[in-house]
Design a protein around this motif. Structure first.
Motif, PDB file in Angstrom:
ATOM      1  N   PRO A  26       0.811  -1.221   0.000  1.00 45.23           N
ATOM      2  CA  PRO A  26       0.000   0.000   0.000  1.00 45.23           C
ATOM      3  C   PRO A  26       0.848   1.276   0.000  1.00 45.23           C
ATOM      4  N   ALA A  27       1.946   1.269   0.751  1.00 40.54           N
ATOM      5  CA  ALA A  27       2.809   2.449   0.787  1.00 40.54           C
ATOM      6  C   ALA A  27       3.466   2.686  -0.567  1.00 40.54           C
ATOM      7  N   ILE A  28       3.857   1.616  -1.227  1.00 47.70           N
ATOM      8  CA  ILE A  28       4.480   1.740  -2.549  1.00 47.70           C
ATOM      9  C   ILE A  28       3.483   2.301  -3.554  1.00 47.70           C
ATOM     10  N   ARG A  29       2.265   1.774  -3.531  1.00 45.84           N
ATOM     11  CA  ARG A  29       1.237   2.275  -4.458  1.00 45.84           C
ATOM     12  C   ARG A  29       0.929   3.737  -4.198  1.00 45.84           C
ATOM     13  N   GLY A  30       0.907   4.129  -2.914  1.00 44.68           N
ATOM     14  CA  GLY A  30       0.671   5.532  -2.582  1.00 44.68           C
ATOM     15  C   GLY A  30       1.809   6.426  -3.048  1.00 44.68           C
ATOM     16  N   ALA A  31       3.039   5.934  -2.930  1.00 44.41           N
ATOM     17  CA  ALA A  31       4.203   6.725  -3.306  1.00 44.41           C
ATOM     18  C   ALA A  31       4.292   6.950  -4.819  1.00 44.41           C
ATOM     19  N   ILE A  32       3.872   5.964  -5.597  1.00 46.40           N
ATOM     20  CA  ILE A  32       3.952   6.132  -7.054  1.00 46.40           C
ATOM     21  C   ILE A  32       2.698   6.791  -7.614  1.00 46.40           C
ATOM     22  N   GLY A  33       1.755   7.096  -6.730  1.00 40.59           N
ATOM     23  CA  GLY A  33       0.563   7.803  -7.166  1.00 40.59           C
ATOM     24  C   GLY A  33      -0.442   6.934  -7.881  1.00 40.59           C
ATOM     25  N   ALA A  34      -0.486   5.669  -7.544  1.00 36.11           N
ATOM     26  CA  ALA A  34      -1.433   4.749  -8.183  1.00 36.11           C
ATOM     27  C   ALA A  34      -2.784   4.846  -7.484  1.00 36.11           C
ATOM     28  N   MET A  35      -3.453   5.969  -7.652  1.00 35.25           N
ATOM     29  CA  MET A  35      -4.743   6.167  -6.994  1.00 35.25           C
ATOM     30  C   MET A  35      -5.860   5.445  -7.756  1.00 35.25           C
ATOM     31  N   THR A  36      -5.709   5.306  -9.064  1.00 31.03           N
ATOM     32  CA  THR A  36      -6.672   4.553  -9.848  1.00 31.03           C
ATOM     33  C   THR A  36      -6.260   3.089  -9.805  1.00 31.03           C
ATOM     34  N   ILE A  37      -7.175   2.249  -9.411  1.00 28.20           N
ATOM     35  CA  ILE A  37      -6.859   0.833  -9.238  1.00 28.20           C
ATOM     36  C   ILE A  37      -6.953   0.125 -10.580  1.00 28.20           C
ATOM     37  N   SER A  38      -5.899  -0.566 -10.919  1.00 31.72           N
ATOM     38  CA  SER A  38      -5.866  -1.374 -12.133  1.00 31.72           C
ATOM     39  C   SER A  38      -5.927  -2.841 -11.716  1.00 31.72           C
ATOM     40  N   PRO A  39      -7.025  -3.546 -12.005  1.00 32.75           N
ATOM     41  CA  PRO A  39      -7.135  -4.947 -11.593  1.00 32.75           C
ATOM     42  C   PRO A  39      -5.996  -5.829 -12.082  1.00 32.75           C
ATOM     43  N   ALA A  40      -5.346  -5.456 -13.166  1.00 33.32           N
ATOM     44  CA  ALA A  40      -4.247  -6.266 -13.683  1.00 33.32           C
ATOM     45  C   ALA A  40      -3.044  -6.257 -12.748  1.00 33.32           C
ATOM     46  N   LEU A  41      -2.921  -5.211 -11.924  1.00 34.56           N
ATOM     47  CA  LEU A  41      -1.773  -5.095 -11.023  1.00 34.56           C
ATOM     48  C   LEU A  41      -2.031  -5.682  -9.643  1.00 34.56           C
ATOM     49  N   LEU A  42      -3.247  -6.128  -9.385  1.00 31.98           N
ATOM     50  CA  LEU A  42      -3.596  -6.631  -8.064  1.00 31.98           C
ATOM     51  C   LEU A  42      -3.211  -8.093  -7.894  1.00 31.98           C
ATOM     52  N   THR A  43      -2.938  -8.470  -6.655  1.00 26.34           N
ATOM     53  CA  THR A  43      -2.737  -9.882  -6.354  1.00 26.34           C
ATOM     54  C   THR A  43      -4.107 -10.555  -6.397  1.00 26.34           C
ATOM     55  N   LEU A  48      -9.967 -10.240  -5.487  1.00 25.22           N
ATOM     56  CA  LEU A  48     -11.233 -10.712  -4.909  1.00 25.22           C
ATOM     57  C   LEU A  48     -11.865  -9.636  -4.038  1.00 25.22           C
ATOM     58  N   GLN A  49     -11.065  -8.965  -3.223  1.00 21.77           N
ATOM     59  CA  GLN A  49     -11.589  -7.896  -2.373  1.00 21.77           C
ATOM     60  C   GLN A  49     -12.117  -6.737  -3.218  1.00 21.77           C
ATOM     61  N   TYR A  50     -11.384  -6.388  -4.265  1.00 19.95           N
ATOM     62  CA  TYR A  50     -11.784  -5.287  -5.137  1.00 19.95           C
ATOM     63  C   TYR A  50     -13.103  -5.594  -5.838  1.00 19.95           C
ATOM     64  N   GLU A  51     -13.224  -6.801  -6.381  1.00 23.36           N
ATOM     65  CA  GLU A  51     -14.460  -7.183  -7.076  1.00 23.36           C
ATOM     66  C   GLU A  51     -15.634  -7.245  -6.109  1.00 23.36           C
ATOM     67  N   SER A  52     -15.396  -7.735  -4.904  1.00 26.65           N
ATOM     68  CA  SER A  52     -16.444  -7.779  -3.892  1.00 26.65           C
ATOM     69  C   SER A  52     -16.891  -6.364  -3.528  1.00 26.65           C
ATOM     70  N   ASN A  53     -15.937  -5.459  -3.420  1.00 23.05           N
ATOM     71  CA  ASN A  53     -16.270  -4.075  -3.102  1.00 23.05           C
ATOM     72  C   ASN A  53     -17.090  -3.434  -4.218  1.00 23.05           C
ATOM     73  N   LEU A  54     -16.742  -3.715  -5.465  1.00 29.44           N
ATOM     74  CA  LEU A  54     -17.517  -3.178  -6.591  1.00 29.44           C
ATOM     75  C   LEU A  54     -18.955  -3.691  -6.565  1.00 29.44           C
ATOM     76  N   ARG A  55     -19.119  -5.018  -6.304  1.00 27.88           N
ATOM     77  CA  ARG A  55     -20.477  -5.575  -6.226  1.00 27.88           C
ATOM     78  C   ARG A  55     -21.268  -4.936  -5.087  1.00 27.88           C
ATOM     79  N   ARG A  56     -20.616  -4.721  -3.947  1.00 31.33           N
ATOM     80  CA  ARG A  56     -21.283  -4.113  -2.797  1.00 31.33           C
ATOM     81  C   ARG A  56     -21.714  -2.687  -3.116  1.00 31.33           C
TER      82      ARG A  56
END
Length: 95
Positions: A26-43, A48-56
Motif C-alpha cells: 500500500p505504501a508503494i502504491r501511494g508513493a507512485i501515485g497509483a490512486m486509480t486501481i488497475s485490476p491487472a496489477l492486483l494480487t 477478490l476484495q476489489y471485485e467484492s467491493n464493486l459488487r457491494r
C-alpha cells in the motif's frame, strides 16, 4: 548436508522478501501515485476484495435508488438478499 542448508537459506530469504513486499505494497502504491486501481496489477486476494467491493457498491446504489423512489423496505428485501439490504435500507428510509 550443504545442499539443504543452502535451500533453507534461500527459502527463508524468499519468505522474508515476500512478507516485506506484501506489508509495504500500500505504501508503494501511494508513493507512485497509483490512486486509480488497475485490476491487472492486483494480487489474487486483492482482486477478490476489489471485485467484492464493486459488487457491494452496485448493490448499495440499487438499494438507495429504490429507497429514494419510495419502494417499501419489505419489497426491497424481496428483490435483494436480506443480508445485503438490512441496515442499508433502514438508514436510507430514515425518519
Amino acid at each position: 548436508m550443504e545442499v539443504p542448508d543452502r535451500w533453507h537459506l534461500t527459502e527463508n530469504a524468499s519468505s522474508a522478501f515476500l512478507d516485506a513486499a506484501c506489508k509495504s505494497t500500500p505504501a508503494i502504491r501511494g508513493a507512485i501515485g497509483a490512486m486509480t486501481i488497475s485490476p491487472a496489477l492486483l494480487t489474487n486476494a486483492e482482486k477478490l476484495q476489489y471485485e467484492s467491493n464493486l459488487r457491494r457498491e452496485e448493490t448499495n446504489a440499487a438499494i438507495g435508488a429504490l429507497a429514494r423512489e419510495g419502494v417499501l423496505i419489505r419489497q426491497i428485501v424481496r428483490r435483494h438478499s436480506p443480508r445485503s439490504t438490512g441496515s442499508m435500507a433502514w438508514r436510507l428510509a430514515g425518519p
